[in-house]
Scaffold this motif. Structure first.
Motif, PDB file in Angstrom:
ATOM      1  N   LEU A  33      11.752  -1.785   4.164  1.00 34.12           N
ATOM      2  CA  LEU A  33      11.228  -2.741   3.187  1.00 34.12           C
ATOM      3  C   LEU A  33      12.101  -3.986   3.219  1.00 34.12           C
ATOM      4  CD1 LEU A  33      10.065   0.065   2.055  1.00 34.12           C
ATOM      5  CD2 LEU A  33       9.882  -1.163  -0.119  1.00 34.12           C
ATOM      6  N   GLU A  99      10.195  -0.014  -6.272  1.00 38.63           N
ATOM      7  CA  GLU A  99       9.709   0.063  -4.895  1.00 38.63           C
ATOM      8  C   GLU A  99      10.670   0.802  -3.971  1.00 38.63           C
ATOM      9  OE1 GLU A  99       6.817  -3.544  -3.973  1.00 38.63           O
ATOM     10  OE2 GLU A  99       8.827  -4.260  -4.475  1.00 38.63           O
ATOM     11  N   GLU A 126       1.972   2.536  -3.350  1.00 42.07           N
ATOM     12  CA  GLU A 126       1.842   2.510  -1.890  1.00 42.07           C
ATOM     13  C   GLU A 126       2.824   1.514  -1.282  1.00 42.07           C
ATOM     14  OE1 GLU A 126      -1.546   1.765   1.582  1.00 42.07           O
ATOM     15  OE2 GLU A 126      -2.102   1.802  -0.542  1.00 42.07           O
ATOM     16  N   GLY A 127       3.537   1.962  -0.261  1.00 38.42           N
ATOM     17  CA  GLY A 127       4.529   1.114   0.394  1.00 38.42           C
ATOM     18  C   GLY A 127       5.935   1.289  -0.136  1.00 38.42           C
ATOM     19  N   CYS A 181       3.094  10.990   1.864  1.00 41.07           N
ATOM     20  CA  CYS A 181       3.556   9.682   2.344  1.00 41.07           C
ATOM     21  C   CYS A 181       2.943   9.355   3.706  1.00 41.07           C
ATOM     22  CB  CYS A 181       5.075   9.639   2.413  1.00 41.07           C
ATOM     23  SG  CYS A 181       5.814  10.885   3.468  1.00 41.07           S
ATOM     24  N   ARG A 182       3.000   8.086   4.064  1.00 46.54           N
ATOM     25  CA  ARG A 182       2.439   7.658   5.352  1.00 46.54           C
ATOM     26  C   ARG A 182       3.489   7.632   6.452  1.00 46.54           C
ATOM     27  NH1 ARG A 182       1.301   1.306   3.772  1.00 46.54           N
ATOM     28  NH2 ARG A 182       3.447   0.530   3.964  1.00 46.54           N
ATOM     29  N   HIS A 183       4.755   7.647   6.069  1.00 47.46           N
ATOM     30  CA  HIS A 183       5.838   7.651   7.055  1.00 47.46           C
ATOM     31  C   HIS A 183       6.964   8.531   6.532  1.00 47.46           C
ATOM     32  CE1 HIS A 183       8.869   6.237   9.906  1.00 47.46           C
ATOM     33  NE2 HIS A 183       9.668   6.040   8.873  1.00 47.46           N
ATOM     34  N   VAL A 257       8.089   6.956   3.025  1.00 51.67           N
ATOM     35  CA  VAL A 257       7.366   5.760   2.579  1.00 51.67           C
ATOM     36  C   VAL A 257       5.998   6.184   2.073  1.00 51.67           C
ATOM     37  CG1 VAL A 257       6.453   3.493   3.205  1.00 51.67           C
ATOM     38  CG2 VAL A 257       8.610   4.311   4.220  1.00 51.67           C
TER      39      VAL A 257
END
Length: 258
Positions: A33, A99, A126-127, A181-183, A257
């Motif tokens: 990030l 975040e 998200e993120g 999570c996406r990662h 993430v």
């Protein structure tokens, strides 16, 4: 959350500040990030890890939280511009808009921490990123010898049976966190810290792992226990060519993430 009968000693903890700050620095480097709005340092201790976050993200709303009033006071003096709060990680909720959740060497104290990691991760938008580092050293001589010394002396009944649970396997963390999570990045690093002899290893752990062994003892019993433990450490960690001893310190890292 750091539980003990007495509050943590920031000055003792910071005797090895350079060595203790290497893992959070390595963890921070893997967080993808660039400009998070709000960053929380969970279990911030005396602020050495919080300072790294402030340097990387100077414009972020930075919050440090810890269960220890002494650690909070030390961290606030170190970073007057940051906000610090005392709290219990087991029930703590991240402020809205957070975040990055950063946790250096804290979750290993909580037996149910995988469930807490799941809860914290799902609370991020998200993120957002959850970044965690935990010592994975309960099978190292430094920790096995604590229990041997505890059982060998007249203090055995006072200390009782103390054992920090081993961390779950990497596969367990992956199975629990990946669906959320996406990662997901998980890795181990083995640090080898050159220290000034066996007494330095004892001094290192007096501020962390040894505390639960020492807290129930009288001053005289503490002295005897530390002497016994120190003798065992001297046998397990021989001096090297320059007179130093090498403290091997495995650590587990997770960056998830949302």
């Amino acid at each position: 959350m750091r539980s003990a009968n007495e509050d943590w000693n920031p000055n003792l903890y910071l005797k090895f500040e350079d060595e203790r700050t290497r893992p959070p620095r390595d963890l921070l480097a893997r967080i993808p990030l660039s400009h998070p709005r709000r960053v929380v340092d969970i279990g911030c201790g005396p602020g050495n890890s919080t300072e790294l976050l402030a340097e990387r993200w100077p414009d972020a709303d930075l919050i440090g939280m810890d269960s220890s009033p002494n650690m909070i006071a030390k961290a606030q003096a170190r970073l007057p511009a940051a906000r610090f709060e005392q709290g219990d990680i087991a029930s703590w909720q991240a402020p809205e808009g957070t975040e990055v959740l950063f946790a250096n060497a804290v979750f290993q104290w909580l037996p149910d921490h995988p469930a807490i990691l799941e809860r914290l991760l799902t609370g991020l938008s998200e993120g957002g990123a959850l970044a965690v580092q935990m010592p994975d050293n309960v099978q190292e001589p430094s920790h096995r010898l604590m229990n041997e010394a505890a059982a060998a002396g007249p203090w055995a009944a006072k200390i009782g049976h103390i054992k920090r649970e081993e961390l779950p396997s990497v596969g367990d963390y992956y199975n629990r966190l990946k669906p959320l999570c996406r990662h997901l990045d998980i890795w181990h690093t083995h640090y080898y810290h050159p220290l000034d002899g066996a007494p330095a290893i004892v001094e290192w752990f007096k501020s962390t792992g040894l505390r639960t062994f020492l807290d129930p003892l009288s001053a005289e019993e503490r002295e005897g226990f530390l002497a016994d433990y120190g003798a065992r450490i001297a046998q397990a960690y021989p001096a090297r060519v320059d007179g130093k001893v090498l403290l091997r310190f495995p650590r587990l890292f997770i960056v998830a993430v949302r």
